[in-house]
Design a protein around this motif. Structure first.
Motif, PDB file in Angstrom:
ATOM      1  N   TYR A 151      -9.006   4.685 -12.523  1.00 13.27           N
ATOM      2  CA  TYR A 151      -9.941   5.759 -12.151  1.00 13.27           C
ATOM      3  C   TYR A 151     -11.240   5.738 -12.733  1.00 13.27           C
ATOM      4  O   TYR A 151     -11.383   5.233 -13.828  1.00 13.27           O
ATOM      5  CB  TYR A 151      -9.290   7.301 -12.364  1.00 13.27           C
ATOM      6  CG  TYR A 151      -9.182   7.516 -13.892  1.00 13.27           C
ATOM      7  CD1 TYR A 151     -10.161   8.273 -14.509  1.00 13.27           C
ATOM      8  CD2 TYR A 151      -8.118   6.948 -14.763  1.00 13.27           C
ATOM      9  CE1 TYR A 151     -10.247   8.451 -15.708  1.00 13.27           C
ATOM     10  CE2 TYR A 151      -8.064   7.310 -16.314  1.00 13.27           C
ATOM     11  CZ  TYR A 151      -9.258   8.093 -16.525  1.00 13.27           C
ATOM     12  OH  TYR A 151      -9.062   8.354 -18.022  1.00 13.27           O
ATOM     13  N   MET A 201     -14.043  -0.872  -0.874  1.00 10.77           N
ATOM     14  CA  MET A 201     -12.912  -1.545  -1.747  1.00 10.77           C
ATOM     15  C   MET A 201     -12.177  -2.540  -0.715  1.00 10.77           C
ATOM     16  O   MET A 201     -11.807  -3.420  -1.335  1.00 10.77           O
ATOM     17  CB  MET A 201     -12.172  -0.007  -1.973  1.00 10.77           C
ATOM     18  CG  MET A 201     -11.064  -0.700  -3.010  1.00 10.77           C
ATOM     19  SD  MET A 201     -11.246  -1.480  -4.545  1.00 10.77           S
ATOM     20  CE  MET A 201     -12.054   0.228  -5.358  1.00 10.77           C
ATOM     21  N   LEU A 245      -6.028  -3.350   1.353  1.00  9.53           N
ATOM     22  CA  LEU A 245      -5.851  -1.937   0.779  1.00  9.53           C
ATOM     23  C   LEU A 245      -4.766  -1.418   2.031  1.00  9.53           C
ATOM     24  O   LEU A 245      -5.031  -1.502   2.936  1.00  9.53           O
ATOM     25  CB  LEU A 245      -7.265  -1.136   0.904  1.00  9.53           C
ATOM     26  CG  LEU A 245      -7.323   0.233   0.461  1.00  9.53           C
ATOM     27  CD1 LEU A 245      -7.017   0.323  -1.070  1.00  9.53           C
ATOM     28  CD2 LEU A 245      -8.894   0.416   0.595  1.00  9.53           C
ATOM     29  N   VAL A 278      -5.061   4.679   2.380  1.00 12.30           N
ATOM     30  CA  VAL A 278      -6.448   5.378   1.820  1.00 12.30           C
ATOM     31  C   VAL A 278      -6.029   6.714   2.061  1.00 12.30           C
ATOM     32  O   VAL A 278      -5.431   7.243   2.935  1.00 12.30           O
ATOM     33  CB  VAL A 278      -7.616   4.829   2.619  1.00 12.30           C
ATOM     34  CG1 VAL A 278      -8.131   3.471   2.482  1.00 12.30           C
ATOM     35  CG2 VAL A 278      -7.372   5.166   4.247  1.00 12.30           C
ATOM     36  N   MET A 315      -5.952   3.621  -2.438  1.00 14.32           N
ATOM     37  CA  MET A 315      -7.047   4.485  -2.878  1.00 14.32           C
ATOM     38  C   MET A 315      -7.215   5.566  -2.474  1.00 14.32           C
ATOM     39  O   MET A 315      -6.952   5.955  -1.441  1.00 14.32           O
ATOM     40  CB  MET A 315      -8.463   3.465  -2.479  1.00 14.32           C
ATOM     41  CG  MET A 315      -9.668   4.016  -2.939  1.00 14.32           C
ATOM     42  SD  MET A 315     -11.135   2.995  -2.240  1.00 14.32           S
ATOM     43  CE  MET A 315     -12.465   4.242  -2.792  1.00 14.32           C
ATOM     44  N   PHE A 353      -6.510   2.917  -7.175  1.00 15.86           N
ATOM     45  CA  PHE A 353      -7.934   3.159  -7.443  1.00 15.86           C
ATOM     46  C   PHE A 353      -8.189   4.440  -6.960  1.00 15.86           C
ATOM     47  O   PHE A 353      -7.986   5.123  -5.817  1.00 15.86           O
ATOM     48  CB  PHE A 353      -8.804   2.191  -6.635  1.00 15.86           C
ATOM     49  CG  PHE A 353      -8.611   0.610  -6.988  1.00 15.86           C
ATOM     50  CD1 PHE A 353      -9.324   0.215  -8.116  1.00 15.86           C
ATOM     51  CD2 PHE A 353      -7.978  -0.112  -6.364  1.00 15.86           C
ATOM     52  CE1 PHE A 353      -8.932  -1.041  -8.520  1.00 15.86           C
ATOM     53  CE2 PHE A 353      -7.757  -1.165  -6.631  1.00 15.86           C
ATOM     54  CZ  PHE A 353      -8.214  -1.853  -7.671  1.00 15.86           C
TER      55      PHE A 353
END
Length: 140
Positions: free
Chosen positions: A7, A95, A106, A109, A80, A50
């Motif tokens: 983070y 990202m 990824l 999201v 994320m 993330f």
């Protein structure tokens, strides 16, 4: 199963979000990106997260630089969360590109829209006249 959440903290919203996520997924190591990425590898992690705010329509430079240097497991489940007030911009695309360059993707999201404190709301309203703002400014 090894779970890590990285983070970036500006005001604390992203850290609180990371802690809540860790609690809801049965625990995870929570790491600030304000450290050396080489010392906190995710090369053996099964779940990588993330969490960061959106600054100027993108992820903060510190998060971007950290993610570029981070060693990750390209087969991990990666998510994320972007915290934002107005718009999440291209945070996820940035990202996703960084992860793609590492052979990863990824998977999920999530956006977390934050409310403005009452005192600041009127200053984010584009329809308020400048004269009203100047009048209010005298009382700040």
């Amino acid at each position: 199963m090894k779970k890590i959440i990285y983070y970036f903290i500006g005001t604390g919203n992203s850290m609180r979000t990371a802690v809540r996520i860790a609690e809801n997924i049965g625990g995870a190591e929570i790491i600030s990106v304000r450290c050396d990425a080489e010392t906190v590898s995710a090369g053996d992690a099964d779940v990588i997260g993330f969490v960061c705010p959106v600054y100027e329509w993108d992820i903060p430079g510190t998060m971007r630089d950290f993610a570029k240097k981070l060693i990750i497991n390209p087969h991990a489940y990666i998510f994320m969360v972007a915290t934002y007030i107005a718009i999440h911009g291209k945070a996820f695309e940035t990202m996703a590109k960084i992860l793609s360059d590492k052979g990863a993707r990824l998977n999920t999201v999530i956006t977390k829209r934050l409310g403005l404190p009452e005192k600041q709301k009127k200053y984010h309203n584009p329809f308020i006249k400048a004269a009203d703002l100047m009048k209010d400014r005298q009382h700040l």
